[in-house]
Write a protein that holds these residues in place. Structure first.
Motif, PDB file in Angstrom:
ATOM      1  N   TRP A  53      27.875  45.404 106.443  1.00 20.98           N
ATOM      2  CA  TRP A  53      28.066  44.999 105.046  1.00 20.98           C
ATOM      3  C   TRP A  53      28.282  43.491 104.901  1.00 20.98           C
ATOM      4  O   TRP A  53      28.197  42.961 103.800  1.00 20.98           O
ATOM      5  N   GLN A  54      28.531  42.811 106.005  1.00 23.39           N
ATOM      6  CA  GLN A  54      28.675  41.358 105.944  1.00 23.39           C
ATOM      7  C   GLN A  54      27.358  40.691 105.539  1.00 23.39           C
ATOM      8  O   GLN A  54      27.344  39.558 105.065  1.00 23.39           O
ATOM      9  N   HIS A  55      26.274  41.423 105.732  1.00 23.73           N
ATOM     10  CA  HIS A  55      24.944  40.879 105.445  1.00 23.73           C
ATOM     11  C   HIS A  55      24.375  41.419 104.131  1.00 23.73           C
ATOM     12  O   HIS A  55      23.214  41.173 103.822  1.00 23.73           O
ATOM     13  N   GLN A  56      25.205  42.151 103.384  1.00 28.79           N
ATOM     14  CA  GLN A  56      24.779  42.710 102.110  1.00 28.79           C
ATOM     15  C   GLN A  56      25.526  41.984 100.983  1.00 28.79           C
ATOM     16  O   GLN A  56      26.739  42.154 100.838  1.00 28.79           O
ATOM     17  N   LYS A  57      24.810  41.157 100.229  1.00 27.86           N
ATOM     18  CA  LYS A  57      25.447  40.319  99.220  1.00 27.86           C
ATOM     19  C   LYS A  57      26.285  41.115  98.227  1.00 27.86           C
ATOM     20  O   LYS A  57      27.380  40.688  97.829  1.00 27.86           O
ATOM     21  N   ASP A  58      25.785  42.291  97.821  1.00 28.13           N
ATOM     22  CA  ASP A  58      26.502  43.071  96.803  1.00 28.13           C
ATOM     23  C   ASP A  58      27.625  43.934  97.379  1.00 28.13           C
ATOM     24  O   ASP A  58      28.353  44.584  96.630  1.00 28.13           O
ATOM     25  N   LYS A  59      27.782  43.947  98.708  1.00 34.71           N
ATOM     26  CA  LYS A  59      28.813  44.789  99.332  1.00 34.71           C
ATOM     27  C   LYS A  59      29.848  44.003 100.125  1.00 34.71           C
ATOM     28  O   LYS A  59      30.933  44.527 100.422  1.00 34.71           O
ATOM     29  N   MET A  70      20.417  56.995 108.296  1.00 37.59           N
ATOM     30  CA  MET A  70      21.277  57.270 107.146  1.00 37.59           C
ATOM     31  C   MET A  70      22.178  56.074 106.846  1.00 37.59           C
ATOM     32  O   MET A  70      22.330  55.659 105.694  1.00 37.59           O
ATOM     33  N   ASN A  71      22.750  55.505 107.895  1.00 37.47           N
ATOM     34  CA  ASN A  71      23.653  54.360 107.713  1.00 37.47           C
ATOM     35  C   ASN A  71      22.918  53.149 107.141  1.00 37.47           C
ATOM     36  O   ASN A  71      23.461  52.429 106.295  1.00 37.47           O
ATOM     37  N   ARG A  72      21.692  52.937 107.591  1.00 39.10           N
ATOM     38  CA  ARG A  72      20.905  51.816 107.061  1.00 39.10           C
ATOM     39  C   ARG A  72      20.635  51.999 105.568  1.00 39.10           C
ATOM     40  O   ARG A  72      20.713  51.040 104.785  1.00 39.10           O
ATOM     41  N   ILE A  73      20.307  53.221 105.183  1.00 38.34           N
ATOM     42  CA  ILE A  73      20.042  53.500 103.764  1.00 38.34           C
ATOM     43  C   ILE A  73      21.307  53.287 102.937  1.00 38.34           C
ATOM     44  O   ILE A  73      21.264  52.728 101.837  1.00 38.34           O
ATOM     45  N   ILE A  74      22.450  53.723 103.459  1.00 38.04           N
ATOM     46  CA  ILE A  74      23.730  53.510 102.765  1.00 38.04           C
ATOM     47  C   ILE A  74      24.005  52.009 102.644  1.00 38.04           C
ATOM     48  O   ILE A  74      24.383  51.512 101.578  1.00 38.04           O
ATOM     49  N   ASN A  75      23.809  51.293 103.750  1.00 40.99           N
ATOM     50  CA  ASN A  75      24.077  49.856 103.761  1.00 40.99           C
ATOM     51  C   ASN A  75      23.227  49.105 102.738  1.00 40.99           C
ATOM     52  O   ASN A  75      23.664  48.109 102.162  1.00 40.99           O
ATOM     53  N   ARG A  76      22.019  49.602 102.497  1.00 45.32           N
ATOM     54  CA  ARG A  76      21.088  48.915 101.598  1.00 45.32           C
ATOM     55  C   ARG A  76      21.101  49.489 100.178  1.00 45.32           C
ATOM     56  O   ARG A  76      20.339  49.025  99.326  1.00 45.32           O
ATOM     57  N   SER A  77      21.925  50.489  99.942  1.00 44.93           N
ATOM     58  CA  SER A  77      21.975  51.108  98.616  1.00 44.93           C
ATOM     59  C   SER A  77      22.496  50.125  97.574  1.00 44.93           C
ATOM     60  O   SER A  77      23.202  49.167  97.890  1.00 44.93           O
ATOM     61  N   LYS A  78      22.143  50.369  96.322  1.00 45.00           N
ATOM     62  CA  LYS A  78      22.515  49.460  95.242  1.00 45.00           C
ATOM     63  C   LYS A  78      23.996  49.588  94.888  1.00 45.00           C
ATOM     64  O   LYS A  78      24.607  50.632  95.082  1.00 45.00           O
ATOM     65  N   LYS A 100      32.112  47.337  87.216  1.00 40.68           N
ATOM     66  CA  LYS A 100      33.134  48.007  88.004  1.00 40.68           C
ATOM     67  C   LYS A 100      33.894  49.012  87.128  1.00 40.68           C
ATOM     68  O   LYS A 100      34.827  48.663  86.412  1.00 40.68           O
ATOM     69  N   LYS A 101      33.439  50.241  87.176  1.00 38.86           N
ATOM     70  CA  LYS A 101      34.097  51.320  86.451  1.00 38.86           C
ATOM     71  C   LYS A 101      34.138  52.543  87.351  1.00 38.86           C
ATOM     72  O   LYS A 101      33.468  52.597  88.389  1.00 38.86           O
ATOM     73  N   TYR A 102      34.921  53.530  86.957  1.00 31.67           N
ATOM     74  CA  TYR A 102      35.079  54.729  87.780  1.00 31.67           C
ATOM     75  C   TYR A 102      33.764  55.489  87.897  1.00 31.67           C
ATOM     76  O   TYR A 102      33.189  55.935  86.904  1.00 31.67           O
ATOM     77  N   THR A 103      33.261  55.591  89.118  1.00 30.64           N
ATOM     78  CA  THR A 103      32.100  56.420  89.438  1.00 30.64           C
ATOM     79  C   THR A 103      32.348  57.069  90.782  1.00 30.64           C
ATOM     80  O   THR A 103      32.443  56.383  91.805  1.00 30.64           O
ATOM     81  N   TYR A 104      32.476  58.383  90.781  1.00 28.37           N
ATOM     82  CA  TYR A 104      32.774  59.100  92.027  1.00 28.37           C
ATOM     83  C   TYR A 104      31.623  58.932  93.008  1.00 28.37           C
ATOM     84  O   TYR A 104      30.460  59.208  92.690  1.00 28.37           O
ATOM     85  N   SER A 105      31.936  58.473  94.208  1.00 24.30           N
ATOM     86  CA  SER A 105      30.932  58.284  95.250  1.00 24.30           C
ATOM     87  C   SER A 105      31.489  58.718  96.600  1.00 24.30           C
ATOM     88  O   SER A 105      32.587  58.318  96.983  1.00 24.30           O
ATOM     89  N   GLY A 106      30.705  59.511  97.304  1.00 24.53           N
ATOM     90  CA  GLY A 106      31.118  59.955  98.638  1.00 24.53           C
ATOM     91  C   GLY A 106      30.381  59.235  99.751  1.00 24.53           C
ATOM     92  O   GLY A 106      30.496  59.623 100.918  1.00 24.53           O
ATOM     93  N   LEU A 107      29.637  58.177  99.427  1.00 25.91           N
ATOM     94  CA  LEU A 107      28.777  57.533 100.420  1.00 25.91           C
ATOM     95  C   LEU A 107      29.539  57.036 101.644  1.00 25.91           C
ATOM     96  O   LEU A 107      29.131  57.282 102.779  1.00 25.91           O
ATOM     97  N   THR A 108      30.626  56.291 101.427  1.00 23.32           N
ATOM     98  CA  THR A 108      31.324  55.703 102.573  1.00 23.32           C
ATOM     99  C   THR A 108      31.983  56.767 103.443  1.00 23.32           C
ATOM    100  O   THR A 108      32.239  56.525 104.628  1.00 23.32           O
ATOM    101  N   PHE A 109      32.247  57.952 102.876  1.00 21.04           N
ATOM    102  CA  PHE A 109      32.838  59.005 103.688  1.00 21.04           C
ATOM    103  C   PHE A 109      31.878  59.480 104.775  1.00 21.04           C
ATOM    104  O   PHE A 109      32.300  60.049 105.782  1.00 21.04           O
TER     105      PHE A 109
END
Length: 435
Positions: free
Chosen positions: A129-135, A198-206, A211-220
Motif C-alpha cells: 500500500w506504500q505504492h498506492q496513492k489512494d491507500k 487476490m492480494n494484488r487486486i485488493i491492493n489496486r482496488s479503488k 470518507k463515509k461509513y461503507t462496510y468493507s471486508g476487503l482487508t480482512f
C-alpha cells in the motif's frame, strides 16, 4: 424445587471456588431473576414462527447472564427434509462472525504490544500500500471502523470461472499437488499463486474520496498474512495458542473436516455456481474458499459453547480466569463507536447498536432497543449472530443456516427475529421478582 436446588448449588460453587470460564456453568433463568415461563413461551413462539416462515430450517439460541448460561435450546432441523435435528453441539459456518473471532483478537493483542498503531498508515505494516496513492495514508482505525472508503466486496470467483461456468484449470485442480495445496472443497484445490493474485487486486482496488461509513471486508482477507508477518507464527497456530486454548474453545477453528470432530456440521447453501453441490463442512463464502478456507473475512466454524466463551471474554474486557489476555483499555477502545459525527455506528471491527437505537421500535432497531450503547457483536451472512452487553451482563449467541437452500431466504432479517429474541431476555429480567 429440584431445579432451584441444583442451580443454587452451581452458583454457590462459582462464587466460592471461582470455576474457570473454560467450563461453562449453567443455571436456570429463575435463579438469576428471570421469568422462565415468559422466556420459554416467547422464544418457542419466535423460533417456530421463523421455521414456519422459512427464515431457517433450524436454529439454536444460547444466552448467558454474568458468566452463567441460563438458556440454550435447539429448534428444527438441518434441512427442510427434517432428517437431522439441530443439536446443541452442532458446528456452524460462522461467516462474518469470523471477523471478530479470528483476526480481530490477534490485531487487538498486537496493538496492545505496540506492534500495530491504530493511527499510523496501514501501509506502515502492509508494504504494497506504500505504492498506492489512494491507500498509503489510510489508517487501521479508519479501516476497522469501515470509514476508509474501501470498496465493499470483490467477487474473486469470477476470476476462476469461464463464461460457460466451468472452472479454469490453471487456477483450480481436482487433485492436490505442490502447486495446488489450498482446498476449496472436496476434490477441488486452488493454485498457490491465486492468493497473491487476490492480494494484488485488493491492493489496486479503488478508494472513495468521500470518507463515509461503507462496510468493507476487503482487508480482512489480508489480515491473516499480516498477522503472520508481525508475529512470525502461523495464523491458525497463533489463534489457538493465544486465544482458543486459553478460553477452552474446543472446536472453534478453520477447516473442521481436517480435525475429525464428532460434532455434526450444519450445511449452508446449495451452490449452483461454483462448487455445484450442497456446501457442508467447507466455508460458504466464495472468497474465503479461494483462500483455501482460511481467511479473516469468513471460514471459522464453531459451536454455541465456543462462541459464548469468546464473547464472555470480550464482555469481561479481555479477562479470563483472572488473566488479561488483552488489556481492558484495548478492548474498550475496539468496542467504542469511532466516528459518530459521520453517522457511523461501528466500533473497530465490532458491530454496535444504531446511534439512536434506544429510541426506535423493535422493527427498526438493531439489535434490541433495550441493549446498552456499550454493547457490541457481529452478524454473519449464513445466519449467525453474537452479541455481548457488558453493562447488563447479557450475552446472546444465535446460530442458524438461513442460506439453506439458497441465500434468497431473507426472512431472518425482515421478521426481526434476532432483535425479538434479545428483547425477550431484556424484558424477562426482573419479571420473576416482580411476580
Amino acid at each position: 424445587m429440584k431445579k432451584t436446588t441444583v442451580s443454587f448449588f452451581l452458583i454457590t460453587l462459582v462464587m466460592q471456588f471461582g470455576f474457570s470460564q473454560r467450563e461453562l456453568i449453567h443455571a436456570y433463568p429463575a435463579n438469576l431473576g428471570f421469568d422462565e415461563d415468559f422466556i420459554n413461551q416467547k422464544v418457542d413462539s419466535i423460533m417456530e414462527m421463523g421455521i414456519d416462515s422459512l427464515a431457517f430450517p433450524g436454529a439454536q439460541l444460547l444466552v448467558a447472564k454474568n458468566d452463567t448460561v441460563i438458556f440454550h435450546k435447539a429448534y428444527g432441523f438441518h434441512t427442510y427434509d427434517k432428517k437431522q435435528a439441530v443439536a446443541l453441539n452442532d458446528l456452524y459456518d460462522l461467516a462474518s462472525v469470523t471477523k471478530i473471532s479470528g483476526p480481530l483478537p490477534a490485531l487487538m493483542k498486537l496493538v496492545d504490544e505496540g506492534k500495530l498503531d491504530l493511527d499510523k498508515p496501514f501501509s506502515t505494516y502492509w508494504e504494497p500500500w506504500q505504492h498506492q496513492k489512494d491507500k498509503k495514508d489510510l489508517t487501521l482505525r479508519e479501516i476497522l471502523a469501515h470509514q476508509a472508503g474501501l470498496v465493499p466486496y470483490i467477487v474473486f470467483m469470477q476470476k476462476v470461472l469461464r463464461k460457460n461456468g466451468k472452472l479454469k484449470k490453471r487456477f483450480v485442480h481436482t487433485s492436490q499437488d505442490d502447486k495446488f495445496q489450498g482446498q476449496v472443497y472436496d476434490k477441488l484445490y486452488i493454485n498457490n499463486r491465486f492468493e497473491r493474485k487476490m492480494n494484488r487486486i485488493i491492493n489496486r482496488s479503488k478508494v472513495s474520496e468521500e470518507k463515509k461509513y461503507t462496510y468493507s471486508g476487503l482487508t480482512f482477507l489480508i489480515f491473516p498474512r499480516l498477522i503472520e508477518q508481525l508475529t512470525g507464527t502461523d495464523y491458525q497456530t497463533y489463534l489457538d495458542e493465544n486465544f482458543y486454548h486459553p478460553l477452552g474453545c474446543h472446536t472453534l477453528g478453520y477447516l473442521p473436516k481436517e480435525n475429525h470432530y464428532v460434532n455434526n456440521i450444519v450445511p449452508t447453501e446449495i451452490d449452483t455456481l461454483f462448487r455445484k453441490t450442497l456446501v457442508q463442512g467447507w466455508v460458504h463464502d466464495e472468497n474465503a474458499s479461494l483462500k483455501g478456507g482460511v481467511s479473516g473475512n469468513a471460514g471459522l466454524f464453531g459451536t454455541a459453547d465456543d462462541l459464548v466463551k469468546l464473547m464472555l471474554f470480550y464482555q469481561n474486557y479481555g479477562n479470563v480466569d483472572g488473566k488479561q489476555l488483552i488489556s481492558a483499555e484495548t478492548v474498550k477502545e475496539f468496542t467504542t463507536v469511532q466516528y459518530p459525527e459521520n453517522e457511523n455506528y461501528r466500533g473497530l471491527g465490532f458491530d454496535k447498536p444504531l446511534l439512536n437505537n434506544s429510541e426506535l421500535p423493535l422493527e427498526k432497531a438493531y439489535p434490541s432497543p433495550l441493549a446498552s450503547p456499550e454493547s457490541f457483536g457481529h452478524s454473519g451472512f449464513t445466519g449467525t449472530f453474537v452479541w455481548a452487553d457488558p453493562v447488563k451482563k447479557l450475552t446472546f449467541i444465535f446460530l442458524s443456516n438461513r442460506v439453506y437452500p439458497t441465500r434468497d431466504h431473507r426472512n431472518l432479517y425482515s421478521l426481526d427475529i434476532r432483535q425479538a429474541l434479545q428483547d425477550v431476555f431484556y424484558k424477562a429480567e426482573g419479571l420473576n421478582i416482580q411476580n
